[in-house]
Scaffold this active site. Sequence first.
Site, PDB file in Angstrom:
ATOM      1  N   ASN A  18      44.588  32.847  40.414  1.00 10.60           N
ATOM      2  CA  ASN A  18      44.025  33.921  39.729  1.00 10.60           C
ATOM      3  C   ASN A  18      45.023  34.944  39.385  1.00 10.60           C
ATOM      4  O   ASN A  18      45.091  35.871  38.622  1.00 10.60           O
ATOM      5  CB  ASN A  18      42.574  34.612  40.085  1.00 10.60           C
ATOM      6  CG  ASN A  18      42.542  34.698  41.533  1.00 10.60           C
ATOM      7  OD1 ASN A  18      42.826  33.695  42.303  1.00 10.60           O
ATOM      8  ND2 ASN A  18      42.221  35.719  41.938  1.00 10.60           N
ATOM      9  N   GLN A  44      38.947  29.765  37.114  1.00  6.54           N
ATOM     10  CA  GLN A  44      39.888  30.449  36.210  1.00  6.54           C
ATOM     11  C   GLN A  44      40.309  29.366  35.158  1.00  6.54           C
ATOM     12  O   GLN A  44      40.790  29.616  34.119  1.00  6.54           O
ATOM     13  CB  GLN A  44      41.370  30.766  36.721  1.00  6.54           C
ATOM     14  CG  GLN A  44      41.277  32.185  37.550  1.00  6.54           C
ATOM     15  CD  GLN A  44      40.860  33.411  36.752  1.00  6.54           C
ATOM     16  OE1 GLN A  44      41.041  33.353  35.717  1.00  6.54           O
ATOM     17  NE2 GLN A  44      40.243  34.317  37.536  1.00  6.54           N
ATOM     18  N   CYS A  60      39.506  41.235  42.091  1.00  2.00           N
ATOM     19  CA  CYS A  60      38.158  40.918  43.036  1.00  2.00           C
ATOM     20  C   CYS A  60      38.276  41.680  44.245  1.00  2.00           C
ATOM     21  O   CYS A  60      37.246  41.711  44.968  1.00  2.00           O
ATOM     22  CB  CYS A  60      38.170  39.322  43.005  1.00  2.00           C
ATOM     23  SG  CYS A  60      38.650  38.564  41.497  1.00  2.00           S
TER      24      CYS A  60
HETATM   25  N1  PLP Z   1      37.777  32.039  42.410  1.00  2.24           N
HETATM   26  C1  PLP Z   1      38.614  32.504  41.463  1.00  2.24           C
HETATM   27  C2  PLP Z   1      39.930  31.869  41.474  1.00  2.24           C
HETATM   28  C3  PLP Z   1      38.391  33.736  41.125  1.00  2.24           C
HETATM   29  O1  PLP Z   1      39.105  34.341  40.224  1.00  2.24           O
HETATM   30  C4  PLP Z   1      37.273  34.309  41.353  1.00  2.24           C
HETATM   31  C5  PLP Z   1      36.598  35.595  40.403  1.00  2.24           C
HETATM   32  O2  PLP Z   1      37.577  36.434  40.455  1.00  2.24           O
HETATM   33  C6  PLP Z   1      36.258  33.583  42.256  1.00  2.24           C
HETATM   34  C7  PLP Z   1      36.564  32.470  42.820  1.00  2.24           C
HETATM   35  C8  PLP Z   1      34.738  34.446  42.578  1.00  2.24           C
HETATM   36  O3  PLP Z   1      34.124  34.067  41.276  1.00  2.24           O
HETATM   37  P1  PLP Z   1      32.889  35.332  41.099  1.00  2.24           P
HETATM   38  O4  PLP Z   1      33.238  36.566  40.694  1.00  2.24           O
HETATM   39  O5  PLP Z   1      31.851  34.418  40.209  1.00  2.24           O
HETATM   40  O6  PLP Z   1      32.045  35.076  42.534  1.00  2.24           O
END
Ligand code: PLP
Length: 381
Positions: A156, A184, A332
């Site tokens: 990501n 992603q 995130c």
């Molecule tokens: N995995 C990846 C590669 C992400 O980019 C994200 C979110 O940014 C997540 C997991 C987490 O997903 P969620 O926001 O639905 O918990």
Amino acid sequence: MSTNTRIYFDNAATTDIDPLVAEAMIPLIKEGFGNPSSIYSYGREIKSVLEGARKSVAQLIGANPGEIFFTSGGTESANMIIRRSVYDLGVKHIISSPIEHHCVTHTVEDIDRLGHAKAHWVALLEDGSIDLVDLENKLKGLKGEKTIVTLMHANNEIGNLLDIEKVGALVHSYDALFHSDTVQTIAHYKFNLKEMPVDFITGSGHKFHGPKGVGIVYISDKVKINPFITGGGQERNMRAGTENVYGIVGFAKAMEIAYAKFEEEKAHIVSIKEYMRDQLKQNFPEISFNGNQGEWSLYTVLSTAFPKNEKSEMLLYTLDMAGICVSGGSACSSGASAGSHVIQALYKGQANQSTIRFSFSKNNTKEQVDIVITKLKELLA
Ligand code: PLP
């Protein structure tokens, strides 16, 4: 808050909800409040809406409906897979990479800390791609020990794409389990899970113009694990708690919309990314790009490295002041490039750059790129 006056180039963090998704959800929010577990007709009607959504999602990604479970998102899905593989399948070793999303790395670290399974971190090549020789050596070394490999399909932050077919085949050839975080890439790339060598994949609605707080986990029919969240028989006893029916309907609708105009929208996003890269190179010759470029790069993400100086260090802030939404790494977590474990791992802690991640969606335009370039020139002058 209105996003109309803003330029939003942070679609790997989240995407705006497609108006047709909202339209599909609203009647249900207004009138569809029945509990899908209730046995009277009102509950049964909602149950059938829920199962329709599951069927549609399953069909689009080549899975059986019985292999799809709705969750609260990518984070829960990854936790479920990794933790339950250790509890239920006798997994003693977890191979992963230092540049996974924290929902994977922190989960693996926690399991290792508790002594429930041992973590093994695979080496990276210079461009951040997984060192497949090291992966194979690790698998060889653990032959005969129950192992799960968890490697993301696309990163990501830097956009590196994993050859999921090749890695899955390698992992399975050593009788290990394979989970890929496809948050992603789901609804951005076409999957046929009947053919793909994966045991588990995970997805999240808000990365493809669906709602937040809803995701999926795919668990191959060949594998049986127990629920991560207990306390009810929902999701065929695999995830307790009254289902987020509105979110689930939105998830399915967003996926149907993505598939309806797949090639067209992909081509558009690719053209925006290429235009952005060309314009950046032309206007800032000293710029470089993090991670893989070309075929093995996620077409929605462009991670850039500006030479570090007083002005570039302030870019995230000054771009924000100008109404331009980008991120320094992973939005995130901290959103700050200094805090990015991916950039740190990529440059072995020696990163001397200001990282800006631009990430694109079907709604972005070349005019927006032009505005951002003009602004960058002003801010870095
Ligand atoms: N995995 C990846 C590669 C992400 O980019 C994200 C979110 O940014 C997540 C997991 C987490 O997903 P969620 O926001 O639905 O918990």
